[in-house]
Design an enzyme around this catalytic site. Structure first.
Site, mmCIF file in Angstrom:
data_model
loop_
_atom_site.group_PDB
_atom_site.id
_atom_site.type_symbol
_atom_site.label_atom_id
_atom_site.label_comp_id
_atom_site.label_asym_id
_atom_site.label_seq_id
_atom_site.Cartn_x
_atom_site.Cartn_y
_atom_site.Cartn_z
ATOM 1 N N ASP A 140 20.175 35.566 -10.673
ATOM 2 C CA ASP A 140 19.357 36.289 -9.817
ATOM 3 C C ASP A 140 20.487 36.877 -9.017
ATOM 4 O O ASP A 140 21.229 36.521 -8.748
ATOM 5 C CB ASP A 140 18.052 35.641 -9.914
ATOM 6 C CG ASP A 140 18.345 34.729 -9.108
ATOM 7 O OD1 ASP A 140 19.832 34.227 -8.494
ATOM 8 O OD2 ASP A 140 17.787 32.644 -9.337
ATOM 9 N N ASP B 271 24.938 28.873 -9.684
ATOM 10 C CA ASP B 271 23.711 28.569 -9.253
ATOM 11 C C ASP B 271 23.876 28.268 -8.461
ATOM 12 O O ASP B 271 24.728 27.061 -8.372
ATOM 13 C CB ASP B 271 22.544 28.690 -9.891
ATOM 14 C CG ASP B 271 21.230 29.692 -9.490
ATOM 15 O OD1 ASP B 271 21.807 29.972 -8.367
ATOM 16 O OD2 ASP B 271 19.681 29.416 -10.236
ATOM 17 N N ASP C 69 0.860 -1.141 -0.058
ATOM 18 C CA ASP C 69 -0.283 -0.350 -0.554
ATOM 19 C C ASP C 69 0.947 1.284 0.279
ATOM 20 O O ASP C 69 0.320 2.491 -0.286
ATOM 21 C CB ASP C 69 -1.260 0.106 1.314
ATOM 22 C CG ASP C 69 -0.260 -0.156 2.293
ATOM 23 O OD1 ASP C 69 0.602 0.311 3.050
ATOM 24 O OD2 ASP C 69 -0.927 -0.611 3.786
ATOM 25 N N GLY C 70 1.597 0.915 0.164
ATOM 26 C CA GLY C 70 3.037 2.316 -0.509
ATOM 27 C C GLY C 70 3.473 3.075 1.170
ATOM 28 O O GLY C 70 3.941 3.642 1.287
ATOM 29 N N GLU C 71 3.190 2.127 2.068
ATOM 30 C CA GLU C 71 3.736 2.554 3.774
ATOM 31 C C GLU C 71 4.953 1.533 3.514
ATOM 32 O O GLU C 71 5.544 0.950 2.860
ATOM 33 C CB GLU C 71 3.167 2.516 4.842
ATOM 34 C CG GLU C 71 1.753 3.054 5.229
ATOM 35 C CD GLU C 71 0.805 2.048 6.314
ATOM 36 O OE1 GLU C 71 1.384 1.200 6.868
ATOM 37 O OE2 GLU C 71 -0.236 2.238 6.304
ATOM 38 N N LYS D 110 16.348 38.595 -12.577
ATOM 39 C CA LYS D 110 15.736 37.466 -12.835
ATOM 40 C C LYS D 110 13.321 37.243 -12.758
ATOM 41 O O LYS D 110 13.825 37.862 -11.160
ATOM 42 C CB LYS D 110 15.555 35.635 -12.342
ATOM 43 C CG LYS D 110 14.618 34.643 -12.924
ATOM 44 C CD LYS D 110 14.833 33.309 -12.775
ATOM 45 C CE LYS D 110 14.543 33.134 -11.057
ATOM 46 N NZ LYS D 110 15.543 31.674 -10.427
HETATM 47 C C1 R5P Z 1 16.024 29.952 -7.296
HETATM 48 O O1 R5P Z 1 15.761 31.346 -7.091
HETATM 49 C C2 R5P Z 1 17.296 28.848 -7.244
HETATM 50 O O2 R5P Z 1 18.624 29.693 -7.251
HETATM 51 C C3 R5P Z 1 17.033 28.666 -8.288
HETATM 52 O O3 R5P Z 1 17.920 29.817 -9.810
HETATM 53 C C4 R5P Z 1 15.891 27.816 -9.290
HETATM 54 O O4 R5P Z 1 15.621 26.900 -8.378
HETATM 55 C C5 R5P Z 1 16.129 27.099 -10.508
HETATM 56 O O5 R5P Z 1 15.212 26.742 -11.077
HETATM 57 P P1 R5P Z 1 14.894 26.030 -12.686
HETATM 58 O O6 R5P Z 1 15.856 25.470 -12.512
HETATM 59 O O7 R5P Z 1 13.524 25.265 -12.581
HETATM 60 O O8 R5P Z 1 14.413 27.170 -13.574
#
Ligand code: R5P
Length: 288
Positions: free
Chosen positions: A165, A214, A33-35, A188
């Site tokens: 970003d 990132d 059942d997934g447990e 971003k």
């Molecule tokens: C969010 O700001 C994180 O630093 C990444 O930029 C983000 O999670 C990347 O997500 P994805 O690859 O889906 O664009």
């Protein structure tokens, strides 16, 4: 003792070696059942470390609940969670009324299970201390960025490092300092899971090698969009380096389609792109 699961056994052995801890596998049984049922060693020492990286985290959070409560009953007095990738950190506020603030909720949950949590490059954006997300005196945040910078210095000396970003500045700056790189960050706007717009900073990119850096790549949309923008600005070659390569279905293809030459990740999440290890960093934190 270092407890780990079969799907991270390779990392457990390497971490065990670096931290001089004996790795022991927690056995998992899935019921029809997934447990799930976990079986730990019947007697545990007073200090126990549990390794669990939290990519695809939902079931793993249940495993943590079962494992930590069982470990206490079996003799563990001090429990450390080593989560090289810590999930649910990106939802750090209610962006619309009624949204659950996952970062706070998951952080508080982990604080009820563990005495110490060690992680790498958690997505801290609107807070700068992990302890604000995981209310424990021993919530330890390490960074792979210096190791990534040192790796890039060998692979692409003279490149420019670019974060997609504003919040990526914290990682890009550290990697750039470690590798002696020039760097910048874009801005971003996110309109959906795979719909992001990137605006580049005023930097001369024509003819340059650019590494997009990132903390996390999930769908790859952020980095693919950034790669397109950077090529449009005249860059010669674009590479990607991330701490956590989640790379969900289609992410690598999206990056290749955008012209990314090579993709490197740290080994916080097991993946074929792993090129930089954080295990010595984790071992040092465990010894501290
Ligand atoms: C969010 O700001 C994180 O630093 C990444 O930029 C983000 O999670 C990347 O997500 P994805 O690859 O889906 O664009």
């Amino acid at each position: 003792m270092l407890l780990a699961f079969d799907d991270e056994w390779d990392a457990a052995q390497r971490l065990g070696q670096a931290a001089r801890l004996a790795p022991v596998c927690i056995a998992r049984h899935r019921f029809p059942d997934g447990e799930i049922k976990l079986t730990l060693p019947p007697a545990l020492p007073p200090r126990v470390v549990l390794l669990r990286s939290l990519a695809q985290p939902n079931e793993k959070l249940v495993e943590l609940l079962l494992a930590s409560r069982a470990a206490r009953e079996l003799g563990a007095a001090h429990l450390t969670l080593v989560a090289p990738y810590l999930a649910y950190m990106r939802q750090d506020m209610a962006f619309a009324p009624g949204e659950a603030v996952s970062q706070r909720i998951v952080g508080a949950f982990l604080a009820t299970l563990f005495d110490r949590v060690i992680t790498v490059d958690p997505h801290l954006h609107r807070i700068d201390d992990l302890r604000a997300a995981i209310p424990l005196p021993e919530a330890v945040s390490l960074s792979a960025a210096p190791a990534i910078g040192a790796f890039l210095r060998q692979r692409v000396p003279g490149a420019l490092l670019l974060g997609p970003d504003a919040e990526s500045a914290q990682w890009v700056e550290q990697a750039a300092a470690a590798g002696g790189f020039a760097w910048g960050v874009a801005t971003k706007q996110r309109h959906g899971d795979r719909d992001v717009r990137i605006a580049l900073p005023a930097l001369a990119l024509r003819g340059r090698e650019v590494v997009l850096l990132d903390d996390v790549a999930s769908t790859g949309s952020t980095l693919a969009q950034a790669a397109r923008a950077v090529y449009e600005a005249g860059a010669a070659r674009v590479y990607v380096a991330v701490t956590h390569g989640l790379f969900v279905d289609g992410a690598l293809a999206a990056l290749r389609q955008a012209g990314v030459e090579a993709i490197w990740s740290a080994d916080t999440v097991p993946h074929p792109t792993n090129a930089i290890t954080v295990l010595p960093l984790l071992a040092r934190a465990l010894a501290a």
